[in-house]
Design a protein around this motif. Structure first.
Motif, PDB file in Angstrom:
ATOM      1  N   LEU A  59       0.849  -1.200   0.000  1.00  0.00           N
ATOM      2  CA  LEU A  59       0.000   0.000   0.000  1.00  0.00           C
ATOM      3  C   LEU A  59       0.881   1.244   0.000  1.00  0.00           C
ATOM      4  O   LEU A  59       0.651   2.204  -0.741  1.00  0.00           O
ATOM      5  N   ARG A  60       1.912   1.219   0.849  1.00  0.00           N
ATOM      6  CA  ARG A  60       2.809   2.378   0.934  1.00  0.00           C
ATOM      7  C   ARG A  60       3.613   2.562  -0.356  1.00  0.00           C
ATOM      8  O   ARG A  60       3.818   3.681  -0.830  1.00  0.00           O
ATOM      9  N   THR A  61       4.080   1.449  -0.897  1.00  0.00           N
ATOM     10  CA  THR A  61       4.916   1.508  -2.111  1.00  0.00           C
ATOM     11  C   THR A  61       4.158   2.193  -3.251  1.00  0.00           C
ATOM     12  O   THR A  61       4.665   3.119  -3.889  1.00  0.00           O
ATOM     13  N   PHE A  62       2.940   1.731  -3.503  1.00  0.00           N
ATOM     14  CA  PHE A  62       2.191   2.277  -4.639  1.00  0.00           C
ATOM     15  C   PHE A  62       1.754   3.718  -4.362  1.00  0.00           C
ATOM     16  O   PHE A  62       1.744   4.546  -5.268  1.00  0.00           O
ATOM     17  N   ALA A  63       1.427   4.000  -3.085  1.00  0.00           N
ATOM     18  CA  ALA A  63       1.038   5.372  -2.735  1.00  0.00           C
ATOM     19  C   ALA A  63       2.184   6.339  -3.027  1.00  0.00           C
ATOM     20  O   ALA A  63       1.965   7.454  -3.499  1.00  0.00           O
ATOM     21  N   ARG A  64       3.417   5.913  -2.783  1.00  0.00           N
ATOM     22  CA  ARG A  64       4.566   6.797  -3.040  1.00  0.00           C
ATOM     23  C   ARG A  64       4.723   7.106  -4.526  1.00  0.00           C
ATOM     24  O   ARG A  64       5.402   8.048  -4.905  1.00  0.00           O
ATOM     25  N   MET A  65       4.119   6.279  -5.368  1.00  0.00           N
ATOM     26  CA  MET A  65       4.187   6.535  -6.815  1.00  0.00           C
ATOM     27  C   MET A  65       2.943   7.269  -7.290  1.00  0.00           C
ATOM     28  O   MET A  65       2.688   7.376  -8.487  1.00  0.00           O
ATOM     29  N   GLY A  66       2.144   7.732  -6.327  1.00  0.00           N
ATOM     30  CA  GLY A  66       0.938   8.478  -6.678  1.00  0.00           C
ATOM     31  C   GLY A  66      -0.199   7.580  -7.132  1.00  0.00           C
ATOM     32  O   GLY A  66      -1.153   8.049  -7.759  1.00  0.00           O
ATOM     33  N   LEU A  67      -0.114   6.277  -6.833  1.00  0.00           N
ATOM     34  CA  LEU A  67      -1.126   5.346  -7.338  1.00  0.00           C
ATOM     35  C   LEU A  67      -2.071   4.880  -6.242  1.00  0.00           C
ATOM     36  O   LEU A  67      -1.633   4.615  -5.115  1.00  0.00           O
ATOM     37  N   GLN A  68      -3.330   4.774  -6.581  1.00  0.00           N
ATOM     38  CA  GLN A  68      -4.307   4.167  -5.686  1.00  0.00           C
ATOM     39  C   GLN A  68      -4.422   2.696  -6.087  1.00  0.00           C
ATOM     40  O   GLN A  68      -5.071   2.369  -7.076  1.00  0.00           O
ATOM     41  N   ALA A  69      -3.752   1.828  -5.355  1.00  0.00           N
ATOM     42  CA  ALA A  69      -3.801   0.394  -5.673  1.00  0.00           C
ATOM     43  C   ALA A  69      -4.822  -0.270  -4.769  1.00  0.00           C
ATOM     44  O   ALA A  69      -4.801  -0.075  -3.562  1.00  0.00           O
ATOM     45  N   ILE A  70      -5.715  -1.039  -5.359  1.00  0.00           N
ATOM     46  CA  ILE A  70      -6.765  -1.705  -4.575  1.00  0.00           C
ATOM     47  C   ILE A  70      -6.419  -3.191  -4.429  1.00  0.00           C
ATOM     48  O   ILE A  70      -6.241  -3.882  -5.434  1.00  0.00           O
ATOM     49  N   PRO A  71      -6.286  -3.648  -3.188  1.00  0.00           N
ATOM     50  CA  PRO A  71      -6.026  -5.083  -2.999  1.00  0.00           C
ATOM     51  C   PRO A  71      -7.286  -5.887  -3.279  1.00  0.00           C
ATOM     52  O   PRO A  71      -8.362  -5.531  -2.802  1.00  0.00           O
ATOM     53  N   MET A  72      -7.153  -6.925  -4.075  1.00  0.00           N
ATOM     54  CA  MET A  72      -8.314  -7.741  -4.445  1.00  0.00           C
ATOM     55  C   MET A  72      -8.003  -9.216  -4.248  1.00  0.00           C
ATOM     56  O   MET A  72      -6.888  -9.665  -4.521  1.00  0.00           O
ATOM     57  N   GLN A  73      -9.020  -9.961  -3.810  1.00  0.00           N
ATOM     58  CA  GLN A  73      -8.852 -11.414  -3.691  1.00  0.00           C
ATOM     59  C   GLN A  73      -8.490 -11.965  -5.061  1.00  0.00           C
ATOM     60  O   GLN A  73      -9.084 -11.570  -6.059  1.00  0.00           O
ATOM     61  N   ALA A  74      -7.549 -12.922  -5.068  1.00  0.00           N
ATOM     62  CA  ALA A  74      -7.060 -13.376  -6.371  1.00  0.00           C
ATOM     63  C   ALA A  74      -6.815 -14.871  -6.400  1.00  0.00           C
ATOM     64  O   ALA A  74      -6.592 -15.506  -5.372  1.00  0.00           O
ATOM     65  N   GLU A  75      -6.826 -15.412  -7.604  1.00  0.00           N
ATOM     66  CA  GLU A  75      -6.437 -16.804  -7.834  1.00  0.00           C
ATOM     67  C   GLU A  75      -4.922 -16.906  -7.743  1.00  0.00           C
ATOM     68  O   GLU A  75      -4.211 -15.936  -7.988  1.00  0.00           O
TER      69      GLU A  75
END
Ligand code: 5CA
Length: 437
Positions: free
Chosen positions: A182-198
């Protein structure tokens, strides 16, 4: 860097093969050049961005307690036979035979190799937990490499591997990576959404993809609309503390990637469900003893009993992020780099390279910016003003300083913010002060 000494082969025409905006702009801005299908050379401008992203990823991994190392790209097939993945991986794996007839491969990922390193050195719970990572090129012979570096065959990945004695500590290791992402992507100005995945060929039963929403994304994704309003995560975290509340907050609302989404079982009422497309920039997995068991990676617990260690792996698509950031941040004129990953912070444009007064102001600013540690690309070329403006907008540096004969006479330069388009006339000293702050 003076443009006349740099290598910035920009293109005026949009290359026909590029279907999405990030690919178009990366080619036009002279960031990458295709070497063969899905394989790219990183030209100087693109390489600077790649390195900036890599450094943010590294800093956040280190902060979360992971330890950097480097494993090779070429691996022996033997280890993959032990885990059973030599056959499972199929055609995506690039197989190579060396001069002695030994089967080798170009690593698509590193679970086997890291487990082998671990098992030969660690025996006791006292050496646990550990999280080892590297940032290294991978190769997957994708059926359909496309969208430039977004789905390449050769690509740059950060992959981390955690080793713990039992399930609760494995979940803590997983949570550490979850929060650090979450912190890594935020530092790049990105809103990354964690999603359940295969979990696909990596395996395991707990997994999240980190998704950037973008129309051009390859994955269909589904999430509760309120997730879109979450603030990006910039908190300072104590990674030794209980991180479950943060993870619970980010997983409390429904969010699932395509293969995990079951319309029948989806708990979100249709009016609250967002169906969108997204770019997968990271993927984390917990897979228990999937590799440690067959490979004999065991540790003795405090009770003297030997158990296979619990493992997880955690990937970030470092090269894919270059494209993902462009998809998230551009306009009709070109890229708009967030400051944290911009190849240079400032573009200095000399509108009249033949004018001694302009040259003197530009050279002065260029020297002072360098002295203040501000990275600057100085357009000292003889090109037309129009070409210079268009190129600078295309490559998307956060700030532009424009120096022209009229301003120089009046003792001013123009400072332009690439993102807002706001322009300001000010003295060279004030421009410098603003950018050095
Ligand atoms: N071993 C695990 C975690 S370290 C692993 O390999 N996971 S992965 O397959 O999901 O890849 C991790 C990340 O690499 C993905 O989230 C994606 O951002 C990036 N990635 C995967 N395939 C490609 C590709 N063909 N081109 C560019 N990036 C890719």
């Amino acid at each position: 860097m003076r443009l006349t000494r740099y290598f910035l082969p920009t293109l005026k025409e949009t290359p026909a093969e590029a279907q999405i905006v990030s690919h178009r702009y990366m080619l036009r801005a002279g960031m990458v050049r295709q070497a063969s299908a899905g394989i790219y050379s990183w030209l100087p401008l693109g390489y600077r961005v790649l390195k900036k992203i890599e450094q943010i990823v590294r800093e956040e991994q280190d902060r979360a307690g992971a330890v950097e190392m480097l494993m090779p790209t070429i691996q022996s097939a033997d280890l993959w036979r032990v885990s059973g993945r030599y056959d499972d991986y199929g055609k995506e794996m690039l197989r190579i035979r060396d001069r002695h007839g030994r089967d080798m491969l170009y690593g698509p990922t590193n679970e086997e190799l890291i487990t082998e390193i671990f098992r030969s050195s660690v025996r006791s719970y006292r050496d646990l937990p550990k999280n080892l990572y590297h940032i290294q090129w991978k190769f997957r012979d994708e059926v359909r490499p496309r969208f430039g570096i977004m789905r390449g065959r050769e690509f740059y990945m950060k992959d981390a591997y955690s080793f713990t004695l039992d399930y609760p500590s494995a979940v803590h290791a997983y949570n550490q990576m979850f929060v650090s992402y979450l912190r890594t992507f935020a530092r790049m100005g990105l809103q990354a959404i964690p999603m359940q995945a295969e979990t696909g060929p990596i395996g395991g039963d707990l997994s999240h993809e980190f998704i950037i929403l973008a129309e051009t994304g390859e994955s269909a994704v589904y999430c509760h609309k309120d997730m879109l309003a979450f603030d990006i995560f910039t908190e300072d975290v104590d990674y030794d503390s209980d991180l479950q509340p943060i993870v619970d907050h980010w997983t409390g609302l429904y969010a699932a990637a395509d293969e995990k989404h079951d319309p029948e079982a989806c708990p979100v009422p249709p009016g609250d469900l967002v169906e969108a497309r997204g770019i997968e920039v990271g993927h984390i997995f917990y897979f228990g003893a999937k590799y440690s068991e067959p490979m004999g990676a065991v540790a003795t617990g405090p009770d003297g009993k030997e158990v296979p260690v619990e493992m997880g792996s955690y990937g970030i698509g470092v090269s894919r992020l270059v494209g993902a950031i462009i998809e998230a941040s551009h306009d009709a004129d070109g890229i708009i780099w967030p400051e944290s990953v911009a190849p240079f912070r400032v573009g200095l444009i000399n509108l009249r390279a033949s004018d001694a007064a302009c040259v003197s102001v530009c050279d002065g600013l260029y020297g002072q910016l360098a002295a203040a540690g501000v990275e600057c690309l100085y357009d000292d070329s003889e090109d037309s003003a129009g070409a210079k403006f268009a190129r600078m907008d295309l490559i998307g540096l956060p700030w532009q300083i424009v120096v022209g004969p009229r301003g120089v006479k009046a003792g001013t330069v123009e400072l332009k913010n690439r993102k807002t388009g706001a322009r300001e006339e000010l003295t060279p000293e004030s421009a410098l002060a603003r950018l050095s702050a």
